[in-house]
Motif scaffolding. Structure first.
Motif, short mmCIF file in Angstrom:
data_model
loop_
_atom_site.label_atom_id
_atom_site.label_comp_id
_atom_site.label_asym_id
_atom_site.label_seq_id
_atom_site.Cartn_x
_atom_site.Cartn_y
_atom_site.Cartn_z
N GLU A 185 64.68 52.03 22.57
CA GLU A 185 63.39 52.70 22.51
C GLU A 185 62.55 52.26 21.32
N ASP A 186 63.17 51.63 20.33
CA ASP A 186 62.43 51.21 19.14
C ASP A 186 61.85 49.82 19.33
N GLY A 187 60.74 49.56 18.63
CA GLY A 187 60.06 48.28 18.80
C GLY A 187 59.67 47.67 17.47
N VAL A 188 58.67 46.81 17.52
CA VAL A 188 58.24 46.05 16.34
C VAL A 188 57.35 46.92 15.45
N PRO A 189 57.57 46.89 14.14
CA PRO A 189 56.69 47.64 13.22
C PRO A 189 55.25 47.15 13.31
N ARG A 190 54.33 48.06 13.08
CA ARG A 190 52.90 47.74 13.18
C ARG A 190 52.51 46.60 12.24
N GLN A 191 53.02 46.62 11.02
CA GLN A 191 52.64 45.59 10.05
C GLN A 191 53.11 44.20 10.49
N ILE A 192 54.31 44.14 11.09
CA ILE A 192 54.83 42.85 11.53
C ILE A 192 54.04 42.34 12.73
N GLU A 193 53.67 43.24 13.64
CA GLU A 193 52.86 42.81 14.78
C GLU A 193 51.54 42.21 14.31
N THR A 194 50.91 42.84 13.32
CA THR A 194 49.65 42.32 12.79
C THR A 194 49.84 40.91 12.22
N GLU A 195 50.90 40.71 11.47
CA GLU A 195 51.17 39.39 10.89
C GLU A 195 51.41 38.35 11.98
N MET A 196 52.16 38.72 13.00
CA MET A 196 52.47 37.78 14.07
C MET A 196 51.22 37.44 14.88
N ARG A 197 50.39 38.45 15.15
CA ARG A 197 49.15 38.19 15.90
C ARG A 197 48.20 37.30 15.09
N ASN A 198 48.14 37.52 13.79
CA ASN A 198 47.30 36.66 12.95
C ASN A 198 47.77 35.21 13.01
N PHE A 199 49.08 35.04 13.03
CA PHE A 199 49.63 33.68 13.12
C PHE A 199 49.27 33.04 14.46
N VAL A 200 49.39 33.82 15.54
CA VAL A 200 49.05 33.29 16.87
C VAL A 200 47.57 32.95 16.94
N ARG A 201 46.72 33.84 16.42
CA ARG A 201 45.28 33.58 16.45
C ARG A 201 44.92 32.33 15.66
N GLY A 202 45.67 32.06 14.60
CA GLY A 202 45.38 30.89 13.79
C GLY A 202 45.86 29.59 14.39
N THR A 203 46.76 29.67 15.39
CA THR A 203 47.31 28.46 15.99
C THR A 203 46.99 28.34 17.48
N LEU A 204 47.08 29.46 18.21
CA LEU A 204 46.74 29.49 19.64
C LEU A 204 45.73 30.62 19.85
N PRO A 205 44.47 30.41 19.49
CA PRO A 205 43.48 31.50 19.46
C PRO A 205 43.36 32.28 20.76
N GLU A 206 43.53 31.61 21.91
CA GLU A 206 43.34 32.29 23.18
C GLU A 206 44.48 33.23 23.52
N SER A 207 45.58 33.20 22.75
CA SER A 207 46.75 34.02 23.06
C SER A 207 46.97 35.17 22.09
N GLY A 208 46.17 35.26 21.04
CA GLY A 208 46.43 36.24 19.99
C GLY A 208 46.18 37.67 20.37
N HIS A 209 45.45 37.91 21.49
CA HIS A 209 45.08 39.27 21.85
C HIS A 209 46.05 39.91 22.83
N ARG A 210 47.00 39.18 23.34
CA ARG A 210 47.80 39.65 24.47
C ARG A 210 48.77 40.76 24.10
N GLN A 211 49.05 41.59 25.11
CA GLN A 211 50.11 42.58 25.00
C GLN A 211 51.36 41.97 25.60
N GLU A 212 52.25 41.50 24.75
CA GLU A 212 53.42 40.79 25.24
C GLU A 212 54.68 41.62 25.08
N CYS A 213 55.75 41.09 25.63
CA CYS A 213 57.05 41.72 25.50
C CYS A 213 57.61 41.35 24.13
#
Length: 244
Positions: free
Chosen positions: A131-159
């Motif tokens: 039932e537990d998932g990824v911490p909010r701070q880590i998700e933000t860091e990971m999304r920032n990394f995706v946006r900086g490398t694959l901009p079209e994928s940074g917004h997705r709701q993924e598994c």
């Protein structure tokens, strides 16, 4: 038969002779090989020589067009950009045959928060706490990394999943290490290896400045948004249970 070990059994000389499972049944043997990885502190006394550290992992399903575009994507890491406010400490792995792109947050998270063994950092895996998932701070860091490398994928709701490695990459070494473990059990292991691999209670390797994960670790208790997150989130994907 698969059981969960809750306690080791010792004889009067202090030799481990077996284990007691969660069914309270004792399993005794002449040789005990402990393969508990980061959960070792749940069974034996230890200090900083054995610490469970967490990785957060995201799996991005690319479109067919994206698969074609990024088919030659090499392993990409962002260790050098740790001080950047826009990016996080992450690593991309090459695409698999299904067009899944694996992204891993490489800044460790310890789990001293609310442990069953006081003072120990223990596993907090998706297998045990689905039932537990990824911490909010880590998700933000990971999304920032995706946006900086694959901009079209940074917004997705993924598994996105969370797991503390129990043996990290060591499972892939078992074809080699297993030979030495067998020699140790049979009393044939070279003394130099026995001295090198013996249990070093309270001892840790000295800092060299070239550590593979040099950034300060955080504790799960310092982060938020992870507890019960998978229960609150409706996902289009069914998470795969992992023992990583």
């Amino acid at each position: 038969m698969q059981i969960k070990v809750k306690k080791l059994v010792y004889n009067d000389n202090g030799r481990c002779i077996g284990a007691i499972g969660n069914n309270d049944q004792a399993h005794l043997t002449g040789i005990v090989i402990l393969c508990t990885g980061a959960n070792t502190r749940a069974l034996i006394e230890g200090k900083e020589e054995i610490v469970a550290r967490l990785h957060c992992v995201d799996v991005v399903q690319l479109t067919l067009a994206e698969v074609e575009k990024y088919s030659g994507l090499p392993i990409m890491d962002d260790f050098e950009q740790f001080d950047s406010p826009l990016l996080g400490v992450c690593i991309f792995f090459p695409l698999d045959k299904s067009g899944l792109l694996k992204l891993c947050s490489c800044r460790f998270i310890a789990h001293y928060y609310d442990p069953p063994v006081p003072g120990a950092s223990l596993s907090h895996s998706h297998e045990d706490q689905a039932e537990d998932g990824v911490p909010r701070q880590i998700e933000t860091e990971m999304r920032n990394f995706v946006r900086g490398t694959l901009p079209e994928s940074g917004h997705r709701q993924e598994c996105t999943g969370m797991a503390i490695p129990r043996t990290s990459k060591s499972a892939s070494f078992m074809s080699v290490v297993g030979e030495y473990v067998a020699d140790l059990g049979e009393g044939k292991l070279d003394k130099d290896y026995k001295d090198l691999w013996k249990w070093c209670f309270g001892q840790v390797p000295p800092k060299t400045g070239n550590e593979p994960h040099p950034y300060p670790q955080r504790d799960l208790g310092e982060l938020d948004g992870w507890k019960g997150r998978n229960r609150r989130t409706v996902s289009l994907f069914t998470p795969n249970l992992s023992k990583l």
